[in-house]
Design a protein around this motif. Sequence first.
Motif, PDB file in Angstrom:
ATOM      1  N   LEU A 312      -9.407 -18.958   0.704  1.00 20.77           N
ATOM      2  CA  LEU A 312      -8.337 -19.192   2.087  1.00 20.77           C
ATOM      3  C   LEU A 312      -7.764 -18.528   1.474  1.00 20.77           C
ATOM      4  CD1 LEU A 312      -8.294 -18.865   5.068  1.00 20.77           C
ATOM      5  CD2 LEU A 312      -7.767 -21.473   5.477  1.00 20.77           C
ATOM      6  N   LYS A 313      -6.781 -17.329   1.469  1.00 16.92           N
ATOM      7  CA  LYS A 313      -5.429 -17.175   1.423  1.00 16.92           C
ATOM      8  C   LYS A 313      -4.831 -16.609   3.269  1.00 16.92           C
ATOM      9  CE  LYS A 313      -5.894 -16.394  -3.468  1.00 16.92           C
ATOM     10  NZ  LYS A 313      -7.363 -16.129  -3.444  1.00 16.92           N
ATOM     11  N   SER A 314      -2.903 -16.415   2.636  1.00 20.18           N
ATOM     12  CA  SER A 314      -2.149 -15.394   3.096  1.00 20.18           C
ATOM     13  C   SER A 314      -0.928 -14.189   2.040  1.00 20.18           C
ATOM     14  CB  SER A 314      -1.723 -16.540   4.288  1.00 20.18           C
ATOM     15  OG  SER A 314      -2.856 -16.162   5.512  1.00 20.18           O
ATOM     16  N   ALA A 315      -0.997 -13.515   2.728  1.00 18.90           N
ATOM     17  CA  ALA A 315      -0.051 -12.920   1.897  1.00 18.90           C
ATOM     18  C   ALA A 315       1.062 -11.654   3.215  1.00 18.90           C
ATOM     19  CB  ALA A 315      -0.396 -12.021   0.598  1.00 18.90           C
ATOM     20  N   PHE A 316       1.968 -11.298   2.901  1.00 21.34           N
ATOM     21  CA  PHE A 316       3.308 -10.898   3.749  1.00 21.34           C
ATOM     22  C   PHE A 316       3.254  -9.536   2.828  1.00 21.34           C
ATOM     23  CE2 PHE A 316       5.020 -15.601   4.359  1.00 21.34           C
ATOM     24  CZ  PHE A 316       5.305 -14.845   5.631  1.00 21.34           C
ATOM     25  N   GLU A 317       3.186  -8.528   4.274  1.00 17.54           N
ATOM     26  CA  GLU A 317       3.843  -7.216   3.232  1.00 17.54           C
ATOM     27  C   GLU A 317       5.473  -6.903   2.918  1.00 17.54           C
ATOM     28  OE1 GLU A 317       0.043  -5.230   5.223  1.00 17.54           O
ATOM     29  OE2 GLU A 317       1.851  -4.955   6.416  1.00 17.54           O
ATOM     30  N   LEU A 318       5.502  -7.987   1.910  1.00 20.43           N
ATOM     31  CA  LEU A 318       7.599  -7.667   1.808  1.00 20.43           C
ATOM     32  C   LEU A 318       7.397  -7.933   0.478  1.00 20.43           C
ATOM     33  CD1 LEU A 318      10.115  -7.824   3.221  1.00 20.43           C
ATOM     34  CD2 LEU A 318       9.334 -10.586   3.630  1.00 20.43           C
ATOM     35  N   ALA A 319       8.375  -7.610   0.263  1.00 25.16           N
ATOM     36  CA  ALA A 319       8.800  -8.216  -1.242  1.00 25.16           C
ATOM     37  C   ALA A 319       9.386  -9.937  -1.415  1.00 25.16           C
ATOM     38  CB  ALA A 319       9.363  -6.551  -1.662  1.00 25.16           C
TER      39      ALA A 319
END
Length: 423
Positions: A312-319
């Motif tokens: 299970l993972k999460s990521a921001f579309e942000l530098a």
Amino acid sequence: MPRPESSYDRRRLRQWLAGDARADGVARRDLLKLLAAAGLTTAAPVALGTPAAAAAAATTVAAPGIVKPLPDDWFTIRGTNAETKFPSLAGTGYHTPIDHFFVRNHTSTPILDARTWKLTVWGDGLAREEPVEFGLDDLKRFPATTRTAFVECAGNGRSFFTTQQGQSVTGTAWTLGAIGTARWKGVRLAEVLRAAGLTRRAVDVMPRGLDAEYVTADGANLGHVRRPLPLSKALDDVLLAYEMNGEELPPDHGHPVRLLVPSWVGISSIKWLGDIEVAAQPLYSPWNTDFYRLFGDAYPEGGSASLTHQTLKSAFELAWNASLPAGADHRLTGRSWSGAGGVVRVEVSTDGGTTWRRARLYAAPRRAGWIRWSTDWRPTTPGTYTLLARATDTTGRRQPETTVLNTQGYLFDAVVRHPVQVV
């Protein structure tokens, strides 16, 4: 009447525990007996030697052997691999564009001629002794199946063991961009196996790639990349894929045909398929013994069972360390995914985890896929902030604060601490 797949698994388990399994290129002393299957717990493992060296360290030079262009604003080059920069996915839609899709190569991308390519299916799990061959046109005569699914390297997020938890691991230092979701078209592996003469004796299949033989950093030649699948998975949702997002499968992603094993670690989805062995006994390769198991103090002496489902993972579309103006409204976007089921909830914190609020989800939970989400934020005070996103899937599992260490850095699933600068 077809035999339930659970019966194949029970038979396979008995063979593993009895040591009645064949190793392909693995010393007998390096084999691990099955630890867990069909709800059972551990059997006494066979001790393994030191795992072979993993992928080369990260580098900033051009990736050797990758065919497609790798723009700097879309990719980070890591040895023979190219990691997608997550900010480049903002606004790209649900499916990852092929030109943004990450590349995981053990060696180099081979250039294969689809007109002369053949898939050979063979082994003592078939009714006939002679191998059966299928060309691309033969596969396209089967009913076509389309599946949307992510492919994710088992080491995705590996660098955070070190940068976030202060632990040393081996392998390519991925952040979170060793994943992509595509719409795959092909033929179900189950149909091809049955056409080849699958028998009730079969318990494992071993797909093998046509890329160059893999030689480790210490000089050991492990042969062509190959990793066995239990027949129960092979007959479930696995595809022999020949299209990706409506286009012919590109060279870097397995042209002309690759395996797609939804929800499982990426090594299972062998690219550039050349042959598939169908065996009446469990099979071993370096990719389910030395690699793609969990080693470390928290695991049995010989390592865990072979890895299957992703985590299970999460990521921001942000530098990373993005600069955002104070006193302005910002829409934070990202993606979350799970190999165990669809994501049903995403929570975001903009104050380092002190408080959390639910993000807006842009789709229903989808098995083997990710979900896009967003939340609005208006920071008023300049400074350094830590953003966090945590997902909960349909099994009820939520991302933890930390991930238990394993020495090869697989399956990092902790909430990632994403720094930003408010100016």
